[in-house]
Write a protein that holds these residues in place. Structure first.
Motif, PDB file in Angstrom:
ATOM      1  N   ARG A  13       0.826  -1.217   0.000  1.00 39.31           N
ATOM      2  CA  ARG A  13       0.000   0.000   0.000  1.00 39.31           C
ATOM      3  C   ARG A  13       0.856   1.261   0.000  1.00 39.31           C
ATOM      4  O   ARG A  13       0.704   2.111  -0.859  1.00 39.31           O
ATOM      5  CB  ARG A  13      -0.948  -0.024   1.204  1.00 39.31           C
ATOM      6  CG  ARG A  13      -1.775   1.238   1.333  1.00 39.31           C
ATOM      7  CD  ARG A  13      -2.565   1.268   2.609  1.00 39.31           C
ATOM      8  NE  ARG A  13      -1.819   0.809   3.773  1.00 39.31           N
ATOM      9  CZ  ARG A  13      -0.883   1.522   4.397  1.00 39.31           C
ATOM     10  NH1 ARG A  13      -0.561   2.718   3.968  1.00 39.31           N
ATOM     11  NH2 ARG A  13      -0.244   1.009   5.441  1.00 39.31           N
ATOM     12  N   PHE A  57      -1.548  10.534  -4.193  1.00 37.26           N
ATOM     13  CA  PHE A  57      -2.478   9.452  -3.886  1.00 37.26           C
ATOM     14  C   PHE A  57      -2.643   8.589  -5.137  1.00 37.26           C
ATOM     15  O   PHE A  57      -2.737   9.118  -6.244  1.00 37.26           O
ATOM     16  CB  PHE A  57      -3.845  10.008  -3.476  1.00 37.26           C
ATOM     17  CG  PHE A  57      -3.844  10.578  -2.092  1.00 37.26           C
ATOM     18  CD1 PHE A  57      -3.919   9.737  -0.999  1.00 37.26           C
ATOM     19  CD2 PHE A  57      -3.769  11.955  -1.884  1.00 37.26           C
ATOM     20  CE1 PHE A  57      -3.907  10.257   0.301  1.00 37.26           C
ATOM     21  CE2 PHE A  57      -3.747  12.476  -0.601  1.00 37.26           C
ATOM     22  CZ  PHE A  57      -3.818  11.627   0.491  1.00 37.26           C
ATOM     23  N   ALA A  58      -2.644   7.310  -4.960  1.00 34.43           N
ATOM     24  CA  ALA A  58      -2.774   6.410  -6.116  1.00 34.43           C
ATOM     25  C   ALA A  58      -3.705   5.247  -5.776  1.00 34.43           C
ATOM     26  O   ALA A  58      -3.270   4.231  -5.248  1.00 34.43           O
ATOM     27  CB  ALA A  58      -1.387   5.892  -6.516  1.00 34.43           C
ATOM     28  N   HIS A 118      -4.654  -2.089  -3.689  1.00 40.37           N
ATOM     29  CA  HIS A 118      -4.115  -1.970  -2.328  1.00 40.37           C
ATOM     30  C   HIS A 118      -5.028  -1.184  -1.389  1.00 40.37           C
ATOM     31  O   HIS A 118      -4.878  -1.252  -0.183  1.00 40.37           O
ATOM     32  CB  HIS A 118      -2.727  -1.312  -2.383  1.00 40.37           C
ATOM     33  CG  HIS A 118      -2.723  -0.086  -3.246  1.00 40.37           C
ATOM     34  ND1 HIS A 118      -2.450  -0.143  -4.574  1.00 40.37           N
ATOM     35  CD2 HIS A 118      -3.013   1.205  -2.973  1.00 40.37           C
ATOM     36  CE1 HIS A 118      -2.558   1.067  -5.095  1.00 40.37           C
ATOM     37  NE2 HIS A 118      -2.904   1.898  -4.142  1.00 40.37           N
ATOM     38  N   ALA A 128      -7.895   4.147   5.704  1.00 43.95           N
ATOM     39  CA  ALA A 128      -8.612   5.363   5.309  1.00 43.95           C
ATOM     40  C   ALA A 128      -9.518   5.131   4.102  1.00 43.95           C
ATOM     41  O   ALA A 128     -10.056   6.086   3.539  1.00 43.95           O
ATOM     42  CB  ALA A 128      -7.591   6.455   4.996  1.00 43.95           C
ATOM     43  N   CYS A 130     -11.290   8.297   1.975  1.00 45.11           N
ATOM     44  CA  CYS A 130     -10.295   8.820   1.037  1.00 45.11           C
ATOM     45  C   CYS A 130     -10.968   9.375  -0.228  1.00 45.11           C
ATOM     46  O   CYS A 130     -11.682   8.657  -0.923  1.00 45.11           O
ATOM     47  CB  CYS A 130      -9.308   7.708   0.676  1.00 45.11           C
ATOM     48  SG  CYS A 130      -8.202   8.175  -0.647  1.00 45.11           S
TER      49      CYS A 130
HETATM   50  S1  SF4 Z   1      -7.677   4.534   0.063  1.00 40.94           S
HETATM   51 FE1  SF4 Z   1      -6.724   6.453  -0.556  1.00 40.94          FE
HETATM   52  S2  SF4 Z   1      -5.004   6.714   0.832  1.00 40.94           S
HETATM   53 FE2  SF4 Z   1      -5.664   4.587   1.019  1.00 40.94          FE
HETATM   54  S3  SF4 Z   1      -4.338   3.497  -0.454  1.00 40.94           S
HETATM   55 FE3  SF4 Z   1      -6.234   4.044  -1.523  1.00 40.94          FE
HETATM   56  S4  SF4 Z   1      -5.802   5.973  -2.527  1.00 40.94           S
HETATM   57 FE4  SF4 Z   1      -4.239   5.675  -0.991  1.00 40.94          FE
END
Ligand code: SF4
Length: 387
Positions: free
Chosen positions: A15, A223-224, A228, A234, A238
């Motif tokens: 992640r 952010f990707a 994962h 979050a 997110c």
């Molecule tokens: S939920 Fe958001 S912060 Fe978490 S891995 Fe996915 S993109 Fe990244």
């Protein structure tokens, strides 16, 4: 064992390597204890002492004392089936070590080896279940006790980080040329290995891990969203993930009034991802509302439907018997389910005693994405027969 104190843990590496700022976003969330994690901790601890006994590192008496203490501590998780899965893992590790010793009597094995990979990941450390070193090969073995997701060793960042840490620890003592990584997942009867030369591992650490780990540690980077996200604390709040989900639905479909078969195929795949996301959001809101009293605009908690139940089954049974009803009428006797029975008596005894009395009817057809490994049911006749 879990890397409890590492900010950038090896187990979460997939992640944070893919989405470095997820580390900062996750800081707002507490680590919720899970029964799966506890069960895994028990399995790991049991595996360790069984291996120590098998390797002659502890005596039988000490082993029995440790087992008793563990069984007491984890009495809710202890069952014969778990013990057999752990023993299957222990047997496989012994096989790997015997194989290494067959090639060289100098082969060494380390259990629960603390590995420090902070040269590449700030404050990075973890614990490798087993490390075997023989003839220039560093072999990292990891027990995965879960059965929800099949985990493979190929390009597995957790194992590669452990390998980097183990290389740091043992490079001065042994001439390590090659790294082998193995995941043993006994409940899925799954063993997966992967190998790479040490230069490739070091190159990965230096050029891929290091820059991303620095970003993640400092709460920086882009952010990707991706696969994962499933393991991100979050994931429900997110925005990057939400935008990605909503983006998925912005197709330019060709036909004006109804979808073609091809369009439906595309749509169903993304609907599945949308549903997963919606469930994550809904579960999060429910947990926050019920556990922390939070209020969400447009939503409220109400009492759900409930089913009637006896206040005291013994008193109820007595009242019915006193009223003249026979036991055969008021009680029903059910055999444990196959899974529960296996858990109680263990897989081995189950197979020996009633294995020949188990049948597995043909499953009902399910529509799955084309990447699924199962063979396609090709004819309409075969599909109809399976109903
Ligand atoms: S939920 Fe958001 S912060 Fe978490 S891995 Fe996915 S993109 Fe990244």
């Amino acid at each position: 064992m879990p890397d409890v104190h590492a900010k950038l843990s090896a187990s979460g590496a997939k992640r944070w390597l893919s989405c470095p700022p997820s580390v900062k976003l996750e800081e707002e969330f507490n680590e919720e204890p899970s029964i799966y994690a506890e069960e895994g901790t028990y399995a790991h601890a049991l595996a360790e002492i069984k291996l120590r006994l098998a390797l002659g590192q502890i005596k039988k008496k000490e082993y029995e004392k440790l087992v008793r203490a563990l069984e007491k501590e984890y009495e809710n998780f202890h069952n014969q089936s778990l013990v057999e899965y752990v023993e299957a893992y222990v047997g496989k590790v012994q096989e790997f070590f015997a194989e290494a010793k067959a090639h060289t009597s100098d082969a060494v094995i380390e259990l629960e080896q603390r590995v420090d990979f902070s040269r590449w990941v700030p404050e990075g450390f973890g614990t490798s279940d087993v490390v075997i070193i023989a003839e220039g090969v560093l072999h990292i073995i990891d027990l995965k006790f879960g059965q929800g997701v099949r985990v493979d060793a190929e390009d597995n960042p957790q194992l590669k980080l452990y390998a980097l840490g183990a290389y740091e620890a043992f490079d001065m003592l042994y001439d390590i040329q090659q790294v082998k990584m193995t995941i043993i997942q006994p409940r899925l009867d799954h063993i997966s290995s992967s190998e790479l030369v040490i230069e490739d591992l070091l190159e990965w650490g230096e050029n891929y891990v290091k820059p991303r780990a620095d970003l993640a540690f400092n709460g920086e980077g882009e952010f990707a969203p991706g696969e994962h996200c499933r393991f991100c604390k979050a994931k429900a709040v997110c925005k990057a993930r939400a935008e990605k989900q909503l983006e998925l639905m912005k197709y330019n479909f060709e036909s004006p009034d109804s979808f073609t078969d091809d369009e439906l195929g595309i749509l169903l795949k993304d609907i599945g991802k949308l549903l997963d996301w919606a469930k994550d959001v809904s579960d999060y809101m429910y947990e926050q509302a019920t556990q922390h009293g939070r209020h969400f605009e447009g939503w409220k908690l109400v009492e759900g439907r409930s089913t009637r139940k006896y206040t005291d089954t013994i008193v109820v049974a007595k009242a019915l018997k006193d009223a003249g009803y026979k036991e055969a009428v008021i009680y029903e006797k059910n055999l444990l389910t196959i899974t529960a029975m296996e858990k109680v008596i263990g897989k081995k005894a189950f197979n020996e005693i009633v294995g020949h009395l188990i049948e597995k009817p043909q499953g009902k057809p399910v529509l799955v994405p084309i990447e699924d490994k199962r063979t396609e049911i090709s004819t309409v006749k075969a599909i109809k027969e399976s109903f």
